[in-house]
Design an enzyme around this catalytic site. Structure first.
Site, mmCIF file in Angstrom:
data_model
loop_
_atom_site.group_PDB
_atom_site.id
_atom_site.type_symbol
_atom_site.label_atom_id
_atom_site.label_comp_id
_atom_site.label_asym_id
_atom_site.label_seq_id
_atom_site.Cartn_x
_atom_site.Cartn_y
_atom_site.Cartn_z
ATOM 1 N N TRP A 1 0.810 -1.178 0.004
ATOM 2 C CA TRP A 1 -0.139 0.114 -0.072
ATOM 3 C C TRP A 1 0.681 1.224 0.009
ATOM 4 O O TRP A 1 0.299 2.467 -0.380
ATOM 5 C CB TRP A 1 -0.981 -0.091 1.267
ATOM 6 C CG TRP A 1 -1.852 -1.100 1.273
ATOM 7 C CD1 TRP A 1 -1.960 -2.047 0.584
ATOM 8 C CD2 TRP A 1 -3.001 -1.191 2.129
ATOM 9 N NE1 TRP A 1 -3.049 -3.067 0.731
ATOM 10 C CE2 TRP A 1 -3.676 -2.369 1.801
ATOM 11 C CE3 TRP A 1 -3.303 -0.509 3.089
ATOM 12 C CZ2 TRP A 1 -4.693 -3.034 2.452
ATOM 13 C CZ3 TRP A 1 -4.676 -1.021 4.126
ATOM 14 C CH2 TRP A 1 -5.255 -2.050 3.842
ATOM 15 N N LYS A 2 1.931 1.013 0.220
ATOM 16 C CA LYS A 2 3.121 2.116 0.174
ATOM 17 C C LYS A 2 2.350 3.447 1.156
ATOM 18 O O LYS A 2 1.801 2.921 2.224
ATOM 19 C CB LYS A 2 3.191 2.944 -1.087
ATOM 20 C CG LYS A 2 3.692 1.951 -2.288
ATOM 21 C CD LYS A 2 4.242 2.600 -3.273
ATOM 22 C CE LYS A 2 3.908 1.537 -4.504
ATOM 23 N NZ LYS A 2 4.970 1.909 -5.495
ATOM 24 N N SER B 1 3.528 -2.615 -12.214
ATOM 25 C CA SER B 1 2.353 -2.305 -12.747
ATOM 26 C C SER B 1 1.499 -3.447 -13.132
ATOM 27 O O SER B 1 1.106 -3.569 -14.168
ATOM 28 C CB SER B 1 2.705 -1.479 -14.327
ATOM 29 O OG SER B 1 3.296 -0.245 -13.855
ATOM 30 N N GLU C 1 11.875 1.943 -4.102
ATOM 31 C CA GLU C 1 11.602 3.344 -3.462
ATOM 32 C C GLU C 1 12.564 3.511 -1.981
ATOM 33 O O GLU C 1 12.998 4.812 -1.800
ATOM 34 C CB GLU C 1 10.375 3.508 -2.968
ATOM 35 C CG GLU C 1 9.336 3.688 -4.427
ATOM 36 C CD GLU C 1 7.878 3.262 -4.290
ATOM 37 O OE1 GLU C 1 7.383 2.930 -3.276
ATOM 38 O OE2 GLU C 1 7.437 3.178 -5.456
ATOM 39 N N HIS D 1 12.593 -2.319 -1.035
ATOM 40 C CA HIS D 1 12.053 -1.718 -2.157
ATOM 41 C C HIS D 1 12.731 -0.895 -2.803
ATOM 42 O O HIS D 1 13.394 -0.014 -2.307
ATOM 43 C CB HIS D 1 10.629 -1.423 -1.506
ATOM 44 C CG HIS D 1 9.562 -0.928 -2.602
ATOM 45 N ND1 HIS D 1 9.614 0.290 -3.380
ATOM 46 C CD2 HIS D 1 8.404 -1.846 -3.214
ATOM 47 C CE1 HIS D 1 8.453 0.010 -4.262
ATOM 48 N NE2 HIS D 1 8.009 -0.969 -4.273
HETATM 49 C C1 PEP Z 1 5.555 -1.822 -5.750
HETATM 50 O O1 PEP Z 1 5.524 -0.711 -5.137
HETATM 51 O O2 PEP Z 1 5.966 -2.695 -5.206
HETATM 52 C C2 PEP Z 1 4.758 -1.763 -7.021
HETATM 53 C C3 PEP Z 1 4.940 -3.087 -7.910
HETATM 54 O O3 PEP Z 1 3.881 -0.808 -7.727
HETATM 55 P P1 PEP Z 1 3.169 -0.718 -8.739
HETATM 56 O O4 PEP Z 1 2.176 -2.111 -8.982
HETATM 57 O O5 PEP Z 1 2.224 0.308 -8.574
HETATM 58 O O6 PEP Z 1 3.827 -0.514 -10.078
#
Ligand code: PEP
Length: 253
Positions: free
Chosen positions: A11-12, A215, A99, A97
């Site tokens: 969920w970040k 994605s 990020e 991750h």
């Molecule tokens: C993630 O943050 O691990 C991720 C895969 O994000 P998204 O599915 O939005 O690309």
């Protein structure tokens, strides 16, 4: 080797406690009949974890955190330990991750230290690796992923590796709407399994779940999950909508 699929929602930094409870209610309603062949987890922000844990009681949906400290207890302002996460019902923790690697300068050495602590605390680390667009375009995907796998998993025993999950998340595909093709992703997953066989052993490597992230959505999940070395997904944006997350879970199992 049949590996049970696994779908985890990252969920970040989204959803306060009230919103988290709404989302969990939605996920529980859509997943009232859990997928037969997939395990499911959600990873809300720290502030929602305890409420989420209570709201998930009696369901088959597991709880994970998005990060943790490399330390146990003490004077580390702002940090949360693995033991604290276990105490409120977490079973998994996302580590490294992209990020966190990008914005908080997390190194493989730090991810490795956290993974070891997570395992000792009784958490399953979901260790993320993946190349940037420049690295892919420069032909460096395999070497980048190899150094991340080597560094992030250094010193783990075979049993500890078995308690871990790998997530391959090409940085250029995260939150961008660009997905690796199933063939592109599967090739890197196969490469990662080969690396695990070298660093640990073949039998152990065959048991490890390697998730794809970047994605994933309701439309592309089934094809990605049908690939031989893709064992499920780490889902960002699409995990914030119960109907979409449900479709992705169903695609996995
Ligand atoms: C993630 O943050 O691990 C991720 C895969 O994000 P998204 O599915 O939005 O690309």
């Amino acid at each position: 080797m049949i590996r049970k699929k696994f779908v985890a929602g990252n969920w970040k930094m989204n959803k306060d406690v009230r919103e988290s409870l709404e989302l969990i209610a939605g996920i529980r309603a859509t997943l009232a009949v859990p997928p037969m062949n997939a395990d499911v987890a959600v990873c809300p922000p720290y502030t929602s974890l305890e409420s989420a844990s209570k709201a998930l009681a009696g369901s088959t949906i597991a709880l994970g955190a998005q990060d943790m400290s490399r330390n146990d207890d003490g004077a580390y302002t702002g940090e949360v330990s693995g033991r604290m996460l276990v105490a409120i019902g977490c079973r998994y923790v996302i580590l490294g991750h992209s990020e966190r690697r990008q914005y908080f300068l997390e190194s493989d050495e730090l991810v490795n230290a956290k993974a070891k602590k997570a395992l000792v605390a009784g958490l399953g680390p979901i260790v993320c690796v993946g190349e940037t667009l420049a690295e892919r375009e420069g032909g460096l995907t395999e070497s980048r992923v190899a150094s991340q796998i080597r560094g992030s998993l250094a010193g783990l025993s075979n049993a500890q590796l078995e308690g871990s999950i790998i997530a391959y998340e090409p940085v250029w595909a995260i939150g961008t709407g660009k997905t690796a093709t199933p063939a592109q992703a599967d090739a890197v997953h196969r490469h990662i399994r080969g690396l695990l066989a070298t660093q640990f052993d073949q039998k152990t490597a065959e048991k490890i779940k390697i998730l794809y992230g970047g994605s994933v959505n309701a439309e592309n999940a089934a094809e990605l999950f049908s690939m031989p070395d893709i064992d499920g997904g780490l889902i960002g944006g699409a995990s914030l909508k119960p109907e979409t997350f449900h479709k992705i879970c169903v695609a996995a199992g």
